[in-house]
Motif scaffolding. Structure first.
Motif, mmCIF file in Angstrom:
data_model
loop_
_atom_site.group_PDB
_atom_site.id
_atom_site.type_symbol
_atom_site.label_atom_id
_atom_site.label_comp_id
_atom_site.label_asym_id
_atom_site.label_seq_id
_atom_site.Cartn_x
_atom_site.Cartn_y
_atom_site.Cartn_z
ATOM 1 N N TYR A 12 130.796 -35.386 8.993
ATOM 2 C CA TYR A 12 131.122 -36.461 9.559
ATOM 3 C C TYR A 12 131.869 -36.136 10.940
ATOM 4 O O TYR A 12 132.634 -35.666 10.763
ATOM 5 C CB TYR A 12 132.050 -37.431 8.716
ATOM 6 C CG TYR A 12 132.629 -38.605 9.327
ATOM 7 C CD1 TYR A 12 131.665 -39.455 10.109
ATOM 8 C CD2 TYR A 12 133.862 -38.962 9.244
ATOM 9 C CE1 TYR A 12 132.288 -40.739 10.815
ATOM 10 C CE2 TYR A 12 134.589 -40.231 10.048
ATOM 11 C CZ TYR A 12 133.534 -40.937 10.788
ATOM 12 O OH TYR A 12 133.871 -42.147 11.318
ATOM 13 N N THR A 13 131.031 -36.693 12.003
ATOM 14 C CA THR A 13 131.564 -36.109 13.304
ATOM 15 C C THR A 13 131.253 -37.302 14.281
ATOM 16 O O THR A 13 131.145 -38.651 13.798
ATOM 17 C CB THR A 13 130.766 -34.827 13.803
ATOM 18 O OG1 THR A 13 131.294 -34.531 14.834
ATOM 19 C CG2 THR A 13 129.067 -35.222 13.805
ATOM 20 N N ALA A 14 131.657 -37.069 15.451
ATOM 21 C CA ALA A 14 131.463 -38.204 16.484
ATOM 22 C C ALA A 14 130.833 -37.521 17.722
ATOM 23 O O ALA A 14 131.273 -36.016 18.098
ATOM 24 C CB ALA A 14 132.915 -38.716 16.585
ATOM 25 N N THR A 46 135.026 -33.833 11.114
ATOM 26 C CA THR A 46 135.536 -33.021 12.321
ATOM 27 C C THR A 46 136.487 -33.710 12.895
ATOM 28 O O THR A 46 136.581 -35.002 13.053
ATOM 29 C CB THR A 46 134.266 -32.476 13.153
ATOM 30 O OG1 THR A 46 133.920 -33.912 13.896
ATOM 31 C CG2 THR A 46 133.116 -32.308 12.279
ATOM 32 N N LYS A 47 137.287 -32.899 13.892
ATOM 33 C CA LYS A 47 138.288 -33.555 14.571
ATOM 34 C C LYS A 47 137.934 -34.556 15.537
ATOM 35 O O LYS A 47 138.490 -35.656 16.093
ATOM 36 C CB LYS A 47 139.168 -32.772 15.181
ATOM 37 C CG LYS A 47 138.636 -31.622 16.367
ATOM 38 C CD LYS A 47 139.686 -30.832 16.757
ATOM 39 C CE LYS A 47 139.091 -30.010 17.986
ATOM 40 N NZ LYS A 47 137.781 -29.423 18.078
ATOM 41 N N GLU A 48 136.716 -34.641 16.154
ATOM 42 C CA GLU A 48 136.139 -35.474 16.976
ATOM 43 C C GLU A 48 136.108 -36.946 16.515
ATOM 44 O O GLU A 48 136.142 -37.802 17.426
ATOM 45 C CB GLU A 48 134.461 -35.230 17.292
ATOM 46 C CG GLU A 48 134.429 -33.968 18.179
ATOM 47 C CD GLU A 48 134.115 -32.735 17.323
ATOM 48 O OE1 GLU A 48 134.333 -32.950 16.283
ATOM 49 O OE2 GLU A 48 134.245 -31.666 17.792
ATOM 50 N N PRO A 66 138.800 -42.398 12.196
ATOM 51 C CA PRO A 66 139.186 -40.988 11.932
ATOM 52 C C PRO A 66 139.021 -40.834 10.211
ATOM 53 O O PRO A 66 138.854 -39.701 9.750
ATOM 54 C CB PRO A 66 140.601 -40.848 12.271
ATOM 55 C CG PRO A 66 141.199 -42.326 12.367
ATOM 56 C CD PRO A 66 139.884 -43.186 12.834
ATOM 57 N N HIS A 67 138.776 -41.908 9.270
ATOM 58 C CA HIS A 67 138.875 -41.683 8.134
ATOM 59 C C HIS A 67 137.564 -41.798 7.254
ATOM 60 O O HIS A 67 136.661 -42.544 7.840
ATOM 61 C CB HIS A 67 139.953 -42.681 7.393
ATOM 62 C CG HIS A 67 141.072 -42.593 7.893
ATOM 63 N ND1 HIS A 67 141.947 -41.471 7.849
ATOM 64 C CD2 HIS A 67 141.689 -43.599 8.851
ATOM 65 C CE1 HIS A 67 143.218 -41.891 8.529
ATOM 66 N NE2 HIS A 67 143.008 -43.379 9.305
#
Lengths: 481, 848
Positions: free
Chosen positions: B174-176, B112-114, B120-121
């Protein structure tokens, strides 16, 4: 000097005899202490070859005081025996005599006497034998039992004979040659006191060079003999760009960590770079080129700008090679020996700063065999002839080789340096022609110095805790012997 | 250099034989490893924690092996064994394969973009039907740790998570999230914690606390969920307990999250190539699909095999050996770089497997060839580089002065360039702010706060450490101090100083003054105001009032001398009076005939290299109108361009491994820059464009790529280069004499050619005469060849050229009159010596 009278008397004695005299005999016959004669012998010896004296020693047994008394008056027990009349003697009477107690028990055990304890008027002693025997045997017996009535004495005496320049008259010796003697010429008649060549001389009043610097001088000499030009390494402060980036050392490389490198807070950044070159370096790191895949990461100018204390003199080599590329290429051989800095954990052999020795050759068509050949020549000049090479890794050289030499003392191969061929990713962006290879090697100055001068703790060699006595005492430096 | 610990017996079992320690050490040395230590778990524990703790530990013998920092493929037993077995020719390097799952649908990891705000990867893969044993499991865990410590830069660049796939179900996300919103039971804990709680829990964890800083200050923390909301991991800190792998695990889901995409791929490739060995289908890896925030998808692991072509000549020349193309291909194959001669000239095609991410340039391949050949089997040669040595003038002056200062009774000290602020300021009665000092931002102790600005403190400390030595103490040092200097690119410069101190019961100013006089005498400066030197009262808080003077040389202040202030003496823990002198020596350099080197670099480049601006490359591009017909087709048409693009799909250059005239010729043939849709061609075109200004320096082309627009008029011109071969020599060791003769002959030849009298038509022929085997007597063979005599035949120079396997061919030149001698006659005559001659080929034929 001993009394001249004694000296002359001694000389006269010696003159009279052919085969010499014993100093002990002389002392006895002159009625003087033996030491006086010994003194006279030494004085005469100091005058030169007047007499010759051979040291002799003889061992004497002498009686102690008690022994002497016994020798004169008989043993205690014999005296007890002899003082006892036929009718006997009261024990209390006997014990009053000085030898009574000790002589009584001995005489009793010898069964020379007996005690009648039932006698009226106290115990009384009677002879049991008519006569007694051999006092000498008794004495020896006593000696064996450890009653020390004797002591041994070593007497040293000289056997004195005539020397080659024997004379009965004595001339005074001169200690040193003086200007007056030279002027008058009377040195010819004088006798001179001999020097003691066993003693040390007086240390010269002089300064001393530091051993590490002496070794540096020799390494400089070796490079100069081999035709290498010295690089201007008088810039301890370097930008990360020249220290790492220009060498194709990626920005995430562990050597660029805070734990390994000293970064500066003031001046924190370098502010000037050859911009065209910087762009090419950025490209080769992040995208590749010149036949390389590159490291493919996001190269940041901010990292390159960071000022540091240089971690190797190769940063200067990079500057020199870049400058070389900015003119028509000519082959070069460069060297430097200067300080580098590492923010490492310190121990007996590691300091935060040390001297790096570096050699670089740039020419068309250099091979790995050439690098090994140059290293062989270089190390031969250090007295190291057995070399072998181990493949290694270094971000800016490919191939990279660790140099090992056989240590005769340790009976094993030890690493003596690092070497390699600079990567095209480092050389081509600088603008060096494609066919040019650059070979290089490096080692520390401290390690060979510590081995050369047998120093175990680097702090005794470098820095203010240096042992100045070691500096004063260090011999000249010849690396090849 | 990372160190890998492996159990000795396990290693030997895998290697199929045992070694003595010395033998194994030797093998390591040859391969570029180092057997660092032979130990056991027991020994390690007893050394670190004492004998009592070690009592129960295993005494199985461990080898600690140092591995080069770029060889991630050697960081575990599996990789080491594979590398060594292939090196010893006992094993062929396995081919790693990525396969689709039997079910058809790959596991999905959705990013996800978060995550952009923190990490990021991400990449992922599956090891299907793996069989763990205790040893394999331990090695699997250990490799993750080694990768984390090395290429992953302590998890900051990449973090690896491995999970029992059968306990979770995809697709994975996979997010944040803000730390308060993340809650799960972490590995080996019994209850759930929020991320915030975890961070404080692990503050005291000896292992994990080192990784907390990577995400600690971020607003959101990275986290991976399965489709049921089970937390797989919170990278780069900890995995969830739910999905932890055990000895019984059969299917492993591996994810790598990263701040560096390239490294994430490399790490994933390492994990799967090393352990796919234990899968039911060895060396196969099940793919996983990663979906990016923009909807794009990618299949991982990449397991990319790259092919490079290079010439054996390149390797021979760089290493300094002379091996056949086949032999070099064999050498490379032993380094896990599967290689073969392509048959085109001396070209070798090298396959770089996914395990060798360290191979990024031809020079890496060359090094591997050299390692396989054996560094210590290479002949040591002396380069003929002619240079004249020069000393750096400042160092030369320093060396000369040092000698004479020692002769003047002073002893040399050698102090650190780094010191505390106190040393250069407070202790000397100065303020640090006035010192122009360079400050260090990360000193471990106060000893390394600043670079020294004066040599005096070091000398005073040396005296303090040597107070037991007999007086007087007379010390000097000539060395560099560092001063801030705005005019320099780095904002600081070194300054070479001379400092001396005299320490005795009396201050001895006259001694130090005398040393100054002597120094000036050595430097040829006379005592006089104006053009000479003089000293003049000065005020300096370091010195006793009224006992300090500035040193002026030719009107310029170069330093100071005097009796030290008692406070300074006390602060350096000294008890006696002391006088000192410190001055710059750079003003005494004078002028040298040769321009001295400096480390200042020009900030503007004067000569243009092959790195032009865009405008220039375009100019040069259209300056050469040529034919558009190439061996790939007409490059003025789309078909031709597509063919060329396909050709370039797996090649960097038209020929071999470096840019050459072949690239230039084809480049010139393309009329206008190609469209980016032909991506391979476009990449190549832009790359070759960057060589334009320096194109003349590029090596010549070996084959012909551009066909003339019209049929060739004469064959003469095209063969110019081969003419040179007749007299030339590839031999590096060619003597100067030979070079001279070559020059001369070339000149003669050129002269002849230009005159073109053409009275008699003659040709120069170069023949390759090949023997039957390496035992053929080549001198006899040559004798036979030269015995062929015909009218109009003149034999020329010859040489032996290695073909391979010790076989050499005879290359011999001759000049023939065209009317009288033909090549077939020659061939016939020579092959008649069938006892020696296997074949005769015309290597070159040129009309004179």
């Amino acid at each position: 000097m001993a009394d001249t009278g004694v000296l002359e008397t001694l000389l006269q004695r010696v003159e009279k005899v052919d085969d010499g005299v014993d100093s002990l005999d002389v002392a006895t016959s002159l009625g003087v202490d033996h030491q006086v004669i010994v003194g006279a012998v030494k004085s005469l010896q100091a005058l030169g070859d007047v007499i010759s004296a051979e040291l002799r020693s003889s061992k004497h047994w002498e009686l102690t005081e008690e022994g002497t008394e016994i020798a004169e008056q008989g043993s205690h027990e014999s005296r007890v025996f002899s003082c006892i009349p036929l009718e006997g003697l009261a024990q209390s009477e006997l014990m009053k005599l000085p030898f009574g107690k000790i002589g009584f028990s001995k005489a009793m055990s010898n069964k020379w006497i007996r005690v009648d304890k039932a006698h009226e008027g106290g115990p009384r002693i009677f002879r049991t034998v008519e006569s007694i025997e051999d006092q000498v045997r008794e004495k020896l017996f006593l000696v064996q039992k450890g009653n020390i009535l004797l002591f041994s004495l070593t007497v040293k005496s000289y056997w004195i004979t005539k020397g080659n320049s024997f004379s009965t008259t004595i001339t005074k010796q001169e200690t040193e040659l003086t200007p007056e003697m030279i002027a008058s010429g009377n040195w010819k008649e004088k006798k001179f006191k001999p020097y003691n060549f066993e003693a040390m001389g007086v240390a010269p009043d002089c300064g001393h060079l530091h051993p590490l610097m002496k070794v540096r001088t020799q390494f400089r000499q070796i490079f100069l003999e081999m035709g290498f030009t010295e690089m201007p390494t008088n810039n301890f402060i370097e930008s990360s760009f020249w220290n790492f980036d220009s060498l194709f050392q990626p920005q995430q490389h562990p050597a660029r960590d805070q734990h390994d490198t000293f970064f500066l807070s003031d001046p924190a950044h370098a502010h000037q770079f050859p911009q065209d070159y910087l762009e090419r370096v950025k490209k080769v790191h992040s995208e590749g080129g010149y036949g390389s895949q590159g490291y493919k990461y996001d190269w940041k100018i901010e990292e390159a700008q960071k000022n540091i204390l240089r971690t190797h003199t190769t940063a200067v080599s990079a500057r020199m090679l870049y400058k070389l590329a900015q003119q028509k290429f000519t082959p070069v051989k460069y060297f430097s020996i200067d300080r580098v800095f590492r923010n490492e954990t310190l121990d007996a052999t590691h300091l935060a700063e040390f001297h790096q020795i570096e050699g670089v050759v740039a020419d068309y068509g250099l091979t790995l065999g050439d690098l090994m050949g140059v290293l062989h020549q270089f190390f031969t000049k250090l007295g190291i002839t057995k070399l072998r090479f181990k493949p290694a890794y270094n971000p800016y050289t490919e191939p990279s080789m660790e140099v090992f030499s056989y240590h005769e003392g340790l009976k094993k191969w030890v690493e003596v340096g690092n070497s390699g061929v600079f990567r095209p990713e480092m050389l081509l962006p600088m603008g060096l022609p494609e066919g040019v290879s650059v070979i290089a090697w490096g080692l520390s100055l401290e390690r060979p110095t510590m081995i050369k001068y047998g120093i175990n703790n680097i702090r005794e060699l470098v820095g203010h805790k240096v042992n100045l006595q070691m500096v004063y005492d260090s011999p000249i430096c010849r690396l090849d012997s | 250099m990372p160190t890998v610990g492996v159990k000795r017996d396990l290693l030997f079992k895998a290697l199929g034989r045992s070694y003595t320690d010395e033998e194994f050490d030797e093998l390591c040395f040859e391969f570029g490893l180092e057997l660092d230590e032979i130990t056991s778990e027991k020994e390690i524990i007893s050394r670190e924690q004492g004998d009592t703790k070690a009592s129960g530990a295993s005494d199985v013998i461990l080898y600690k092996i140092d591995v080069p920092a770029n060889r991630y493929d050697l960081l575990c037993l599996e990789g080491l064994v594979r590398g060594l077995q292939v090196f010893k020719n006992k094993l062929e390097a396995p081919q790693y394969k990525r396969v689709s799952p039997l079910s058809g649908e790959p596991q999905k990891l959705i990013i996800t973009k978060e995550t952009e705000a923190v990490r990021p990867h991400a990449v992922a893969a599956v090891l299907r039907n793996i069989t763990f044993t205790q040893e394999r499991y331990d090695s699997f865990i250990e490799l993750q740790e080694k990768l984390h410590q090395n290429i992953c830069r302590k998890r900051s660049l990449v973090a690896i998570g491995t999970h029992d796939l059968d306990t979770i179900s995809g697709p994975f996300t996979y997010t944040a999230k803000p730390p308060g919103d993340i809650s799960f039971k972490p590995l080996n804990q019994t209850k759930e914690y929020t991320a915030t709680q975890l961070m404080s829990l692990y503050k005291t964890d000896s292992h994990l606390r080192h990784y907390l800083h990577i995400i600690e200050d971020k607003p959101v923390y990275p986290v991976i969920y399965d489709s049921n909301g089970v937390v797989l991991s919170m990278p780069p800190i900890i995995n969830g307990d739910h999905s932890k792998i055990s000895l019984k695990t059969k299917n492993v889901f591996i994810e790598c999250t990263a701040t560096d995409q390239t490294k994430a791929k490399t790490v994933l490739d390492m994990m799967v190539t090393m352990f796919s060995e234990y899968c039911a289908q060895p060396f196969t890896v099940e793919e996983a699909e990663v979906v990016y925030p923009d909807g794009k998808t990618c299949i991982y692991p990449e397991l990319a095999y790259r092919k490079e072509k290079l010439s054996s000549k390149f390797i021979n020349q760089k290493v300094g050996i002379n091996e056949s193309t086949e032999k070099i291909a064999q050498l490379l194959t032993r380094m896990c770089l599967l290689s073969q001669a392509t048959g085109v000239g001396d070209e070798i095609e090298v396959e770089i497997p996914p395990t060798r991410s360290d191979v990024i340039h031809a020079c890496d391949i060359m090094e591997d060839a050299a390692i396989a050949y054996g560094f210590n089997n290479i002949t040591r040669t002396t380069p003929r580089t002619y240079t004249v040595a020069n000393q750096f003038p400042l160092n030369k002056l320093t060396e000369l002065l040092r000698q004479d200062l020692a002769a003047a009774g002073f002893t040399e000290a050698l102090n650190f360039a780094l010191c505390s602020q106190e040393d250069i300021a407070d202790k000397l009665g100065k303020k640090i702010s006035e010192m122009r000092a360079v400050h260090i931002s990360n000193p471990k102790t106060a000893e390394f706060q600043v670079a020294r600005t004066t040599l005096l403190p070091g000398l005073l400390k040396t005296i303090a450490a040597n107070r037991k030595m007999p007086l007087p103490l007379k010390l000097f040092e000539i060395s560099d101090v560092v001063l801030k200097d705005e005019t320099k690119d780095v904002g600081a410069r070194n300054s070479r100083r001379f400092c001396a101190v005299y320490y005795n019961k009396s201050p001895g100013f006259e001694v130090i003054h005398g040393l100054l006089d002597r120094t000036m005498q050595l430097l040829e400066v006379k005592p006089a105001r104006g053009e000479g030197y003089h000293i003049q009262t000065a005020d300096d808080s370091t010195y006793f009032p009224g006992r300090c003077a500035d040193i002026f040389v030719r009107g310029k202040n170069v330093g100071r001398l005097g009796v030290l202030h008692p406070d300074v003496i006390n602060r350096f823990e000294l008890t006696m009076p002391c006088s000192a002198l410190e001055m710059d020596i750079e003003p005494f350099l004078g002028h040298t005939a040769e321009t001295p080197l400096t480390h200042d670099v020009p900030m503007k480049e004067v000569i243009k290299h092959r790195f032009p601006t865009r405008d220039e490359s375009q100019q040069s591009a259209h300056s050469r109108p040529t034919s558009t017909k190439t061996v790939f087709g007409d490059v003025s048409t789309q078909v031709g361009l597509e063919a060329l693009s396909d050709f370039l799909a797996d090649k960097s250059y038209i020929e071999g491994f470096v840019a050459s005239q072949a690239d230039m010729i084809v480049f010139d043939a393309i009329p206008s820059p190609p469209s980016p849709t032909l991506c391979h061609l476009w990449r190549w075109y832009n790359h070759i464009k960057s060589f334009q200004t320096d194109r003349a320096r590029l090596p010549s082309a070996k084959s012909r790529y551009v066909l003339p627009a019209t049929p060739p008029a004469t064959p003469n011109d095209a063969s110019d280069e081969e003419d040179i071969d007749l007299f030339g020599s590839d031999d590096e060791a060619e003597s100067a004499e030979a070079a001279r003769i070559k020059e001369q002959r070339l000149a003669e030849y050129a002269a002849k050619k230009s005159k073109k009298p053409a009275l008699v038509a003659k040709s120069s022929i170069l023949l390759d005469v090949k023997p039957w085997d390496d035992e053929t007597d080549m001198s006899k063979l040559e004798e036979c060849v030269r015995s062929v005599s015909m009218d109009g035949l003149l034999w020329g120079q010859s040489k032996l050229v290695p073909v391979g396997y010790g076989i050499k061919k005879l290359q011999i030149g001759c000049v023939v009159e065209d009317d009288k001698v033909g090549t077939d006659m020659l061939e016939e005559a020579i092959t008649a010596f069938e006892e020696y001659v296997q074949s005769v080929d015309v290597a070159a034929f040129n009309k004179i």
